[in-house]
Design a protein around this motif. Structure first.
Motif, PDB file in Angstrom:
ATOM      1  N   ARG A 294     -12.539  29.854  25.452  1.00 17.01           N
ATOM      2  CA  ARG A 294     -13.109  29.822  26.907  1.00 17.01           C
ATOM      3  C   ARG A 294     -12.686  31.221  27.533  1.00 17.01           C
ATOM      4  NH1 ARG A 294     -10.456  24.971  27.040  1.00 17.01           N
ATOM      5  NH2 ARG A 294      -8.776  25.821  28.575  1.00 17.01           N
ATOM      6  N   LEU A 295     -11.858  31.770  27.403  1.00 17.20           N
ATOM      7  CA  LEU A 295     -11.566  32.946  28.166  1.00 17.20           C
ATOM      8  C   LEU A 295     -12.332  34.063  27.606  1.00 17.20           C
ATOM      9  CD1 LEU A 295      -9.577  34.581  30.045  1.00 17.20           C
ATOM     10  CD2 LEU A 295      -8.140  34.914  28.229  1.00 17.20           C
ATOM     11  N   SER A 296     -12.705  33.924  26.530  1.00 19.06           N
ATOM     12  CA  SER A 296     -13.867  34.887  25.901  1.00 19.06           C
ATOM     13  C   SER A 296     -14.963  34.856  26.572  1.00 19.06           C
ATOM     14  CB  SER A 296     -13.715  34.564  24.360  1.00 19.06           C
ATOM     15  OG  SER A 296     -14.809  35.512  23.778  1.00 19.06           O
TER      16      SER A 296
ATOM     17  N   SER B 256     -15.037  35.915  30.122  1.00 19.57           N
ATOM     18  CA  SER B 256     -14.836  37.386  30.425  1.00 19.57           C
ATOM     19  C   SER B 256     -15.878  37.910  29.694  1.00 19.57           C
ATOM     20  CB  SER B 256     -13.392  37.740  29.571  1.00 19.57           C
ATOM     21  OG  SER B 256     -12.526  36.810  30.443  1.00 19.57           O
TER      22      SER B 256
ATOM     23  N   ILE C  20      -9.583  37.500  34.619  1.00 17.34           N
ATOM     24  CA  ILE C  20     -10.864  37.435  34.068  1.00 17.34           C
ATOM     25  C   ILE C  20     -11.626  38.588  34.844  1.00 17.34           C
ATOM     26  CG2 ILE C  20     -13.041  36.128  33.984  1.00 17.34           C
ATOM     27  CD1 ILE C  20     -11.109  33.579  33.515  1.00 17.34           C
TER      28      ILE C  20
ATOM     29  N   TYR D  54      -3.764  40.091  25.982  1.00 16.32           N
ATOM     30  CA  TYR D  54      -3.536  38.735  25.659  1.00 16.32           C
ATOM     31  C   TYR D  54      -2.384  38.594  24.557  1.00 16.32           C
ATOM     32  CZ  TYR D  54      -4.648  33.836  25.170  1.00 16.32           C
ATOM     33  OH  TYR D  54      -4.570  32.261  25.377  1.00 16.32           O
TER      34      TYR D  54
ATOM     35  N   ILE E  38      -5.521  32.638  36.416  1.00 13.98           N
ATOM     36  CA  ILE E  38      -6.226  33.429  35.452  1.00 13.98           C
ATOM     37  C   ILE E  38      -7.456  34.193  36.156  1.00 13.98           C
ATOM     38  CG2 ILE E  38      -7.677  31.478  34.958  1.00 13.98           C
ATOM     39  CD1 ILE E  38      -5.939  33.924  32.249  1.00 13.98           C
TER      40      ILE E  38
END
Length: 321
Positions: A239-241, A244, A198, A210, A194
């Protein structure tokens, strides 16, 4: 309009043409490509006639895709009669066939054609986030027109970064990749992890792409409500938000089989992260439910959406083959 950028990334997926694509084993693929290219120039009325003819054949078949779609519709909409479920299935195949007959146009026509044949509602929701100096991750459910936004945005100078699984047919995989990044953008294979995805969003300011409705197994998911059932839903979007530094902006892509137009609906950013994976996952599924309920024929009901079941339940598709 964003600035010109260098899309090269050594970690990005970048298949190349191979001489063995000319071998007899790929001749059927080339024939299919030729036919699809020809149908893209047919009048919409003739395309509609062909789509209905193909649908009447497919819907009576015992194909795995049709069986999966019926399982999905039965599990998601138990309140609907079998007749109502079949009507959705029929319209879905009409939409799919019409879209496929226009799919080659993305490569055969120019960006002006794409602009004229696409209606975007709510792009201001993306622009608002960008104007505030934040990044964007687009939440894009699996509709038949799922590739359209990425190509269109890149043609406008807003390249997209995405993660995808390569196709088994290497010729089709190469052609689809060329089409997706013809105006810029990056695609990463899941095998690289990932982090490159990111980085492309956080540091290189790409729009993230996504896909919230993939079933990646219970190891990468949480079980939350999805229509009338439960679904193994990808966890970690919060978490990705955070990583990033991006807002999550929902996007629903459609193909209008009556007008031949692509239609994109962009919605206001979601309240991410919530610090609760189950809540994040449920918000994603609620998005899908809201969009799909309005136009169920746009959704890819043929996917293995519900193969991973809670409490180690049996894969529902295995009982239907």
């Amino acid at each position: 309009m964003t600035q010109q950028r260098n899309d090269f990334d050594e970690l990005a997926y970048n298949p190349h043409f191979k001489l063995n694509f000319l071998a007899p084993s790929y001749w059927a693929t080339w024939l299919g490509i030729f036919v699809i290219c020809l149908t893209s120039f047919l009048p919409k009325r003739l395309q509609s006639y062909i789509a209905k003819l193909l649908t009447s054949i497919i819907i009576k078949s015992k194909s795995g895709a049709t069986k999966r779609a019926r399982v999905n519709l039965a599990m998601c909409f138990p309140e609907k009669s079998s007749k109502e479920q079949e009507a959705i299935l029929y319209q879905m195949y009409i939409t799919a066939a019409m879209f496929m007959m226009n799919f080659a146009s993305l490569s055969l026509r120019n960006k002006n054609w794409l602009e004229r044949h696409t209606e975007i509602r709510g792009f201001k929701n993306i622009q608002k986030v960008l104007d505030e100096g934040e990044n964007v991750i687009l939440l894009v459910p699996h509709t038949w027109a799922i590739d359209i936004p990425a190509v269109l945005f890149a043609s406008r100078g807003f390249p997209v970064s995405a993660m995808a699984k390569s196709q088994k047919n290497l010729l089709a995989d190469w052609l689809m990749h060329k089409q997706r990044v013809q105006y810029g953008g990056r695609v990463y294979d899941r095998s690289v992890g990932i982090k490159p995805f990111i980085k492309s969003i956080r540091k290189d300011n790409y729009l993230g792409y996504y896909l919230p409705d993939e079933d990646l197994g219970k190891e990468h998911s949480v079980f939350v409500d999805f229509f009338a059932t439960q679904k193994a839903t990808i966890s970690g979007l919060g978490r990705l938000s955070k990583l990033s530094k991006a807002k999550i902006v929902p996007l629903f892509a459609m193909f209008n089989s009556k007008t031949g137009q692509f239609e994109l609906d962009v919605y206001p950013a979601l309240p991410f992260p919530t610090e609760n994976e189950h809540k994040d996952a449920r918000i994603m599924n609620e998005c899908i439910e809201n969009y799909v309920t309005q136009t169920p024929e746009q959704y890819m009901w043929i996917l293995r959406l519900l193969k991973t079941r809670p409490n180690n339940g049996i894969n529902p598709y295995k009982n239907n083959y």
